[in-house]
Enzyme design. Structure first.
Site, short mmCIF file in Angstrom:
data_model
loop_
_atom_site.label_atom_id
_atom_site.label_comp_id
_atom_site.label_asym_id
_atom_site.label_seq_id
_atom_site.Cartn_x
_atom_site.Cartn_y
_atom_site.Cartn_z
N GLU A 186 -37.34 -51.66 -9.99
CA GLU A 186 -38.09 -52.67 -9.21
C GLU A 186 -39.21 -53.28 -10.04
OE1 GLU A 186 -38.75 -49.75 -6.06
OE2 GLU A 186 -37.90 -51.18 -4.65
N GLY A 244 -38.19 -47.23 -8.51
CA GLY A 244 -39.37 -48.08 -8.76
C GLY A 244 -39.41 -48.63 -10.16
N GLU A 304 -32.87 -44.37 -4.68
CA GLU A 304 -33.81 -43.86 -3.67
C GLU A 304 -33.10 -43.14 -2.53
OE1 GLU A 304 -34.03 -46.82 -5.11
OE2 GLU A 304 -36.13 -47.39 -5.42
N1 DAK Z 1 -40.64 -38.51 -10.55
C1 DAK Z 1 -41.22 -37.40 -11.04
N2 DAK Z 1 -40.73 -36.70 -12.08
C2 DAK Z 1 -39.59 -37.14 -12.63
C3 DAK Z 1 -38.92 -38.29 -12.16
C4 DAK Z 1 -39.50 -39.01 -11.04
N3 DAK Z 1 -38.97 -40.12 -10.53
N4 DAK Z 1 -37.80 -38.48 -12.91
C5 DAK Z 1 -37.79 -37.48 -13.82
N5 DAK Z 1 -38.86 -36.67 -13.66
C6 DAK Z 1 -39.22 -35.48 -14.42
C7 DAK Z 1 -38.26 -34.31 -14.10
O1 DAK Z 1 -38.66 -33.66 -12.91
C8 DAK Z 1 -38.42 -33.47 -15.33
O2 DAK Z 1 -39.64 -32.74 -15.22
P1 DAK Z 1 -39.72 -31.20 -15.72
O3 DAK Z 1 -38.70 -30.48 -14.97
O4 DAK Z 1 -39.42 -31.28 -17.21
O5 DAK Z 1 -41.14 -30.82 -15.42
C9 DAK Z 1 -38.62 -34.49 -16.45
O6 DAK Z 1 -39.03 -35.72 -15.80
C10 DAK Z 1 -37.33 -34.78 -17.20
O7 DAK Z 1 -36.34 -35.13 -16.25
P2 DAK Z 1 -34.87 -34.50 -16.28
O8 DAK Z 1 -34.91 -33.08 -16.77
O9 DAK Z 1 -34.26 -34.73 -14.94
O10 DAK Z 1 -34.18 -35.42 -17.40
P3 DAK Z 1 -32.66 -35.84 -17.54
O11 DAK Z 1 -32.56 -36.52 -18.84
O12 DAK Z 1 -31.75 -34.68 -17.24
O13 DAK Z 1 -32.40 -36.89 -16.35
C11 DAK Z 1 -32.96 -38.84 -14.97
C12 DAK Z 1 -33.07 -38.14 -16.38
C13 DAK Z 1 -33.87 -40.09 -15.04
C14 DAK Z 1 -31.51 -39.30 -14.74
C15 DAK Z 1 -33.38 -37.85 -13.87
O14 DAK Z 1 -34.68 -37.32 -14.20
C16 DAK Z 1 -33.50 -38.50 -12.52
O15 DAK Z 1 -32.52 -38.69 -11.82
N6 DAK Z 1 -34.75 -38.76 -12.07
C17 DAK Z 1 -35.04 -39.24 -10.74
C18 DAK Z 1 -34.59 -40.70 -10.60
C19 DAK Z 1 -34.84 -41.18 -9.20
O16 DAK Z 1 -34.39 -40.63 -8.20
N7 DAK Z 1 -35.63 -42.24 -9.12
C20 DAK Z 1 -36.01 -42.85 -7.85
C21 DAK Z 1 -37.31 -42.24 -7.46
S1 DAK Z 1 -37.69 -42.70 -5.80
C22 DAK Z 1 -41.52 -46.51 -0.89
C23 DAK Z 1 -42.23 -46.49 -2.05
C24 DAK Z 1 -41.61 -46.23 -3.23
C25 DAK Z 1 -40.30 -45.97 -3.29
C26 DAK Z 1 -39.60 -46.01 -2.14
C27 DAK Z 1 -40.17 -46.25 -0.95
N8 DAK Z 1 -42.16 -46.81 0.36
C28 DAK Z 1 -43.54 -47.16 0.38
C29 DAK Z 1 -41.38 -46.86 1.55
C30 DAK Z 1 -39.72 -45.67 -4.54
C31 DAK Z 1 -39.00 -44.58 -4.69
C32 DAK Z 1 -38.46 -44.17 -5.95
O17 DAK Z 1 -38.61 -44.79 -6.99
#
Ligand code: DAK
Length: 258
Positions: free
Chosen positions: A112, A109, A132
């Site tokens: 996006e 997001g 995602e």
């Molecule tokens: N949400 C919540 N918390 C998050 C987060 C996220 N997207 N990304 C990071 N955090 C949190 C981590 O859980 C961690 O929290 P604590 O453990 O300290 O409490 C803190 O931020 C630091 O993160 P990291 O320890 O993981 O930090 P690093 O530097 O090691 O890694 C990273 C950074 C950005 C590479 C990693 O955090 C990561 O991969 N994050 C997730 C990225 C991701 O998967 N993003 C996509 C999210 S899904 C829909 C509506 C919306 C969507 C889809 C469909 N519909 C209505 C159908 C959208 C979906 C998305 O965006």
């Protein structure tokens, strides 16, 4: 303007909105998106502001929708509850130029939201991705639509299906970002770009933005016709009189309030 999840800065005619949930990598939740809509609409209506900059921190623009908030959502929370649609797309209603300034991660997001800005300036540290699929969902805020229109089908499919991140250089090469600056100079350089636009007549900047956005929604013939109406109408505005007379008089134009 005081917000829980945003920081606001004023730089003359440029308003800067900073996403600010540092403990969650600026993950986008309902409160932040409601606040973002509120701030965007206020600046769009504020005659002292000509350009809006949307940015994050040095480490992250936004790491996507808040996975902790979404994890237990049901279908009723999303489709009937209009998740995303209800508060993520206010930025698309803003008529003044919005520049996205990205350092670090712009994922899911976050990528996006960045793509909803009028154009992107990136630090050399920027990383863009649509991961995602790794958390079991499709993008939901335009990732499958704006990314291929911007960088082409092959690169978009690659990013969306593998979750591969691209760095700033690849983002510039593919047209996702317009310019890259060293991370420690990013805001200074981005504000210089924003100020250049802020010194132009805001009514013309709005018309250009409106016309460019038409290019993605209509045929070439209709798009050119749309543009032509703005061009003709410009001859009834103070901006055209000031701009052309300043050129002929060899002086700098003053578009204040135009
Ligand atoms: N949400 C919540 N918390 C998050 C987060 C996220 N997207 N990304 C990071 N955090 C949190 C981590 O859980 C961690 O929290 P604590 O453990 O300290 O409490 C803190 O931020 C630091 O993160 P990291 O320890 O993981 O930090 P690093 O530097 O090691 O890694 C990273 C950074 C950005 C590479 C990693 O955090 C990561 O991969 N994050 C997730 C990225 C991701 O998967 N993003 C996509 C999210 S899904 C829909 C509506 C919306 C969507 C889809 C469909 N519909 C209505 C159908 C959208 C979906 C998305 O965006």
């Amino acid at each position: 303007m005081e917000y829980a999840d945003l920081l606001i800065e004023n730089h003359g005619k440029v308003a800067v909105i900073r996403l600010n949930r540092p403990k969650a990598m600026n993950a986008l939740n309902d409160n932040m998106m409601n606040e973002l809509g509120d701030a965007l609409y206020k600046f769009d209506a504020d005659p002292s502001v000509n350009v809006i900059v949307l940015t994050g921190s040095e480490k992250v623009f936004a790491a996507g929708a808040d996975i902790a908030a979404m994890a237990n959502y049901t279908y009723a929370d999303t489709y009937p509850g209009n998740y995303i649609g209800r508060n993520w797309e206010h930025i698309l209603n803003v008529r003044k130029p919005v520049i996205g300034v990205v350092a670090g991660y712009a994922l899911g997001g976050g990528c996006e939201l960045a793509m909803m800005c009028d154009f992107l300036i990136a630090a050399d540290s920027a990383k863009f991705g649509q991961p995602e699929i790794k958390v079991g969902v499709t993008p939901g805020a335009g990732g499958t639509q704006r990314l291929p229109r911007t960088i082409g089908k092959a690169k978009a499919m690659d990013m969306l299906l593998t979750s591969r991140m691209i760095d700033a250089a690849e983002a510039e090469r593919t047209g996702l970002v317009s310019r890259i600056f060293p991370a420690d100079k990013l805001m200074e350089e981005a504000l210089a770009v924003a100020n250049t636009i802020a010194e132009m007549p805001v009514s013309v900047a709005m018309a250009i933005k409106d016309s460019v956005n038409r290019a993605f929604e209509t045929t070439l013939t209709e798009g050119v016709r749309y543009e032509r109406r703005f061009f003709h109408a410009a001859f009834g505005t103070p901006a055209q009189k000031e701009g052309m007379s300043a050129f002929l008089a060899k002086r700098k134009a003053n578009f204040e309030g135009m």
